[in-house]
Design a protein around this motif. Structure first.
Motif, mmCIF file in Angstrom:
data_model
loop_
_atom_site.group_PDB
_atom_site.id
_atom_site.type_symbol
_atom_site.label_atom_id
_atom_site.label_comp_id
_atom_site.label_asym_id
_atom_site.label_seq_id
_atom_site.Cartn_x
_atom_site.Cartn_y
_atom_site.Cartn_z
ATOM 1 N N MET A 188 46.948 31.215 56.098
ATOM 2 C CA MET A 188 45.825 31.167 55.162
ATOM 3 C C MET A 188 46.132 32.062 53.960
ATOM 4 N N PRO A 189 46.100 31.518 52.720
ATOM 5 C CA PRO A 189 46.395 32.347 51.544
ATOM 6 C C PRO A 189 45.327 33.402 51.325
ATOM 7 N N ASN A 190 45.733 34.494 50.688
ATOM 8 C CA ASN A 190 44.781 35.560 50.373
ATOM 9 C C ASN A 190 43.717 35.054 49.414
ATOM 10 N N LYS A 191 42.499 35.581 49.568
ATOM 11 C CA LYS A 191 41.492 35.378 48.536
ATOM 12 C C LYS A 191 41.920 36.193 47.324
ATOM 13 N N THR A 192 41.559 35.746 46.152
ATOM 14 C CA THR A 192 41.953 36.476 44.954
ATOM 15 C C THR A 192 40.831 36.478 43.929
ATOM 16 N N TYR A 193 40.748 37.574 43.172
ATOM 17 C CA TYR A 193 39.824 37.645 42.048
ATOM 18 C C TYR A 193 40.385 36.895 40.840
ATOM 19 N N GLY A 194 41.674 36.590 40.879
ATOM 20 C CA GLY A 194 42.293 35.845 39.787
ATOM 21 C C GLY A 194 42.440 36.633 38.514
ATOM 22 N N GLN A 195 42.476 37.968 38.638
ATOM 23 C CA GLN A 195 42.589 38.814 37.452
ATOM 24 C C GLN A 195 43.881 39.617 37.508
ATOM 25 N N LEU A 196 44.554 39.684 36.352
ATOM 26 C CA LEU A 196 45.785 40.467 36.260
ATOM 27 C C LEU A 196 45.420 41.913 35.934
ATOM 28 N N CYS A 197 44.740 42.529 36.888
ATOM 29 C CA CYS A 197 44.268 43.916 36.763
ATOM 30 C C CYS A 197 44.729 44.639 38.012
ATOM 31 N N PRO A 198 45.300 45.846 37.920
ATOM 32 C CA PRO A 198 45.796 46.531 39.112
ATOM 33 C C PRO A 198 44.722 46.749 40.179
ATOM 34 N N ILE A 199 43.491 47.041 39.757
ATOM 35 C CA ILE A 199 42.424 47.249 40.735
ATOM 36 C C ILE A 199 42.090 45.934 41.424
ATOM 37 N N ALA A 200 41.958 44.863 40.652
ATOM 38 C CA ALA A 200 41.667 43.556 41.231
ATOM 39 C C ALA A 200 42.782 43.113 42.169
ATOM 40 N N ARG A 201 44.035 43.329 41.778
ATOM 41 C CA ARG A 201 45.162 42.931 42.632
ATOM 42 C C ARG A 201 45.163 43.737 43.933
ATOM 43 N N SER A 202 44.830 45.031 43.853
ATOM 44 C CA SER A 202 44.743 45.849 45.068
ATOM 45 C C SER A 202 43.659 45.322 45.985
ATOM 46 N N LEU A 203 42.514 44.946 45.400
ATOM 47 C CA LEU A 203 41.406 44.434 46.215
ATOM 48 C C LEU A 203 41.702 43.049 46.768
ATOM 49 N N ASP A 204 42.586 42.291 46.117
ATOM 50 C CA ASP A 204 43.015 41.016 46.694
ATOM 51 C C ASP A 204 43.604 41.224 48.085
ATOM 52 N N VAL A 205 44.304 42.355 48.255
ATOM 53 C CA VAL A 205 44.960 42.653 49.538
ATOM 54 C C VAL A 205 44.065 43.480 50.449
ATOM 55 N N LEU A 206 43.326 44.428 49.885
ATOM 56 C CA LEU A 206 42.621 45.423 50.708
ATOM 57 C C LEU A 206 41.108 45.256 50.744
ATOM 58 N N GLY A 207 40.576 44.309 49.992
ATOM 59 C CA GLY A 207 39.132 44.259 49.802
ATOM 60 C C GLY A 207 38.329 43.617 50.917
ATOM 61 N N ASP A 208 38.970 42.909 51.851
ATOM 62 C CA ASP A 208 38.215 42.279 52.929
ATOM 63 C C ASP A 208 37.704 43.312 53.931
ATOM 64 N N ARG A 209 36.579 42.975 54.569
ATOM 65 C CA ARG A 209 35.981 43.842 55.577
ATOM 66 C C ARG A 209 36.996 44.168 56.668
ATOM 67 N N TRP A 210 37.047 45.421 57.093
ATOM 68 C CA TRP A 210 37.896 45.970 58.158
ATOM 69 C C TRP A 210 39.301 46.358 57.692
ATOM 70 N N THR A 211 39.767 45.809 56.568
ATOM 71 C CA THR A 211 41.166 46.038 56.209
ATOM 72 C C THR A 211 41.470 47.508 55.961
ATOM 73 N N LEU A 212 40.613 48.201 55.214
ATOM 74 C CA LEU A 212 40.862 49.618 54.951
ATOM 75 C C LEU A 212 40.750 50.457 56.220
ATOM 76 N N LEU A 213 39.933 50.026 57.180
ATOM 77 C CA LEU A 213 39.855 50.764 58.438
ATOM 78 C C LEU A 213 41.138 50.585 59.247
ATOM 79 N N LEU A 214 41.781 49.448 59.116
ATOM 80 C CA LEU A 214 43.094 49.278 59.746
ATOM 81 C C LEU A 214 44.112 50.216 59.097
ATOM 82 N N ILE A 215 44.095 50.295 57.779
ATOM 83 C CA ILE A 215 44.999 51.219 57.079
ATOM 84 C C ILE A 215 44.744 52.648 57.551
#
Length: 219
Positions: free
Chosen positions: A1-28
């Motif tokens: 399943m491809p990542n969800k994306t904000y579709g913005q070429l912004c470092p914060i948006a790109r970080s949230l594309d990977v880390l923004g889903d529920r539970w992900t930061l708790l795994l980190i």
């Protein structure tokens, strides 16, 4: 399943594309304490469920944040650990945790979910480096059922789940309330020992005093 994306070429948006889903930061958060097995993660994050956990782990592997690893003790067991890219999340994630230490606790929060190793983990990003400059020590803690250790290396601190596999300089036993009181300086190490709230299982009193100077919480 491809990542969800904000579709913005912004470092914060790109970080949230990977880390923004529920539970992900708790795994980190858990991987910042060292390698973890699937069953370890599921036991800690019970509400996540095995299917969602599998999905998040696969996504983090795909994005180069974590990688499979084999733990050799007690037997060869598959696990996951942070990659070099994932380790670069340590400073921002722990800064977020340190910020969270100042938030009020409301009725939705389960007090029994408190873990001393997570408090220690957040404190490793906020300690005064001058308190540990020149030190090369390992502190092991038994706080209720938890066991974790902190490696001190010339001004830097690294918290890890579980007992240390190498000799330690000090081993401390106490309950959660005492651990919190010590790092908040609500009681002194001398008081904790004198009142029987903490036990020194290995090491000497000067080292015990030094531990909570190194870990002192300064908002």
């Amino acid at each position: 399943m491809p990542n969800k994306t904000y579709g913005q070429l912004c470092p914060i948006a790109r970080s949230l594309d990977v880390l923004g889903d529920r539970w992900t930061l708790l795994l980190i958060r858990e991987f910042l304490l060292g390698p973890k097995r699937f069953k370890d993660l599921l036991a800690i994050l019970t509400a996540m469920g095995p299917n969602r956990l599998s999905e998040r782990l696969a996504m983090l592997v795909q994005n180069g944040v974590i990688q499979p690893v084999t733990l050799l003790t007690p037997a060869a067991t598959p696990a996951y650990e942070l990659t070099e890219l994932g380790e670069r999340l340590r400073t921002p994630v722990l800064a977020l945790g340190f910020w969270g230490l100042g938030l009020p606790v409301d009725e939705r929060i389960d007090p029994s979910s408190a873990r001393a190793e997570l408090i220690a983990l957040c404190l490793t990003c906020a300690h005064d480096p001058a308190a540990s400059v020149g030190l090369q020590e390992v502190y092991e803690f038994q706080v209720g059922p938890e066991v974790f250790h902190i490696r001190v290396s010339d001004g830097s601190l690294l918290a890890r789940s579980g007992p240390c596999t190498e000799p330690v300089d000090i081993r401390i036993q106490c309950d959660m309330d005492t651990f919190i009181a010590l790092v908040l300086r609500q009681i002194t190490p001398t008081q904790a020992l004198g009142e029987g709230r903490a036990k020194l299982l290995h090491g000497d009193r000067p080292a015990f005093m030094r531990v909570f100077k190194v870990l002192e919480y300064k908002p």
